[in-house]
Scaffold this active site. Sequence first.
Site, mmCIF file in Angstrom:
data_model
loop_
_atom_site.group_PDB
_atom_site.id
_atom_site.type_symbol
_atom_site.label_atom_id
_atom_site.label_comp_id
_atom_site.label_asym_id
_atom_site.label_seq_id
_atom_site.Cartn_x
_atom_site.Cartn_y
_atom_site.Cartn_z
ATOM 1 N N HIS A 90 37.712 39.902 39.835
ATOM 2 C CA HIS A 90 38.218 41.167 39.274
ATOM 3 C C HIS A 90 37.062 42.035 38.782
ATOM 4 O O HIS A 90 36.987 43.230 39.101
ATOM 5 C CB HIS A 90 39.184 40.839 38.130
ATOM 6 C CG HIS A 90 39.570 42.020 37.285
ATOM 7 N ND1 HIS A 90 40.818 42.610 37.352
ATOM 8 C CD2 HIS A 90 38.886 42.711 36.336
ATOM 9 C CE1 HIS A 90 40.867 43.611 36.502
ATOM 10 N NE2 HIS A 90 39.716 43.695 35.855
ATOM 11 N N GLU A 91 36.151 41.439 38.020
ATOM 12 C CA GLU A 91 35.021 42.204 37.483
ATOM 13 C C GLU A 91 34.084 42.669 38.591
ATOM 14 O O GLU A 91 33.553 43.784 38.554
ATOM 15 C CB GLU A 91 34.254 41.363 36.453
ATOM 16 C CG GLU A 91 35.050 41.031 35.205
ATOM 17 C CD GLU A 91 35.578 42.261 34.491
ATOM 18 O OE1 GLU A 91 34.885 43.302 34.520
ATOM 19 O OE2 GLU A 91 36.675 42.192 33.921
ATOM 20 N N HIS A 120 35.053 45.912 40.271
ATOM 21 C CA HIS A 120 34.650 47.135 39.566
ATOM 22 C C HIS A 120 33.267 47.591 40.048
ATOM 23 O O HIS A 120 33.006 48.786 40.180
ATOM 24 C CB HIS A 120 34.591 46.895 38.059
ATOM 25 C CG HIS A 120 35.943 46.773 37.405
ATOM 26 N ND1 HIS A 120 36.983 47.618 37.687
ATOM 27 C CD2 HIS A 120 36.401 45.898 36.464
ATOM 28 C CE1 HIS A 120 38.037 47.291 36.952
ATOM 29 N NE2 HIS A 120 37.708 46.247 36.215
ATOM 30 N N GLU A 157 42.230 49.064 36.616
ATOM 31 C CA GLU A 157 42.485 47.663 36.307
ATOM 32 C C GLU A 157 43.486 47.062 37.297
ATOM 33 O O GLU A 157 43.319 45.935 37.762
ATOM 34 C CB GLU A 157 42.988 47.525 34.871
ATOM 35 C CG GLU A 157 41.960 47.861 33.807
ATOM 36 C CD GLU A 157 40.714 47.007 33.903
ATOM 37 O OE1 GLU A 157 40.825 45.811 34.273
ATOM 38 O OE2 GLU A 157 39.626 47.524 33.630
#
Length: 302
Positions: free
Chosen positions: A144-145, A148, A219
Amino acid sequence: MPRARSRYAPDRGLTGRMVTTMFLIGLLYVVFVGVLLAALRGSWPIILIITGGLFIAQFWFSDRIAAYGMGAREVTPEQAPELHGTIDRICALADMPKPKVAIAESDVPNAFATGRSEKTALVCATTGLLRRLEPEELEGVLAHEMSHVAHRDVAVMTIASFLGVLAGIITRIALWGGFARSRPGNDPAGILLLLIPLISAVVYAISFLLTRLLSRYRELSADRAAALLTGRPSALASALTKVSGQMARIPTQDLRKAEPYNAFYFMPAFSSKESLGRLFSSHPTLEQRLDQLSRISTDLSR
């Protein structure tokens, strides 16, 4: 030659929102500086130097400042072999360069990414997160990070937040009396000077709302991209549920320290149920995130 894109699923909705946010933030920035120049005609060189310097500093150093503020400490593969191993697997899956890897000494179970580009990116996990999650759950969070970084929305959020910070500073200065000194009522410059606190407050509010709307979508986009890359949306859903449940057990003092950086975190931290941060949260609700992951899991099973 430029490097090929990563294997993270592209998100045109995120790209469109980033472009729109940057355009509107830029427009607000021009209006804001224009008002200052009109109000303080004789001081325009100083205004341009200060605002330009702040913008450059925000762009080049804000990621380092944020990482420092959240207590990130870069670690080597020897110091954190499991964390580095997980990042290595994600980089191989995504076909993207490895970011700097860091750990933050905090019991708040969380993770975040900073950086203006893939070359300057840093991905950090807290000790509380590393202690609580299973390997496949940790992989989902870090994927997930990393999304970004791949989608470059970390840099956009950093730049987009600048005008709000500047407007907030100007508002505080004006309230302290720096710009609101009395002048003759028929003096246009005096009227403009009295309007600066109001204009600054409006600019700050609009900037705040724009960055919050972008943050919520990004997100969801990162959850979706991570689930598709790893092929295990259930692991990410499990991590979300576990981290959310553990937040209630964290001391209020620790949550209060983490709260200012919620826009960067995997899961927001709130120091109280009555916090206004919940109303203007930088993240979608847990139910929204779990519902999306459930739909992805169903699609993948087909």
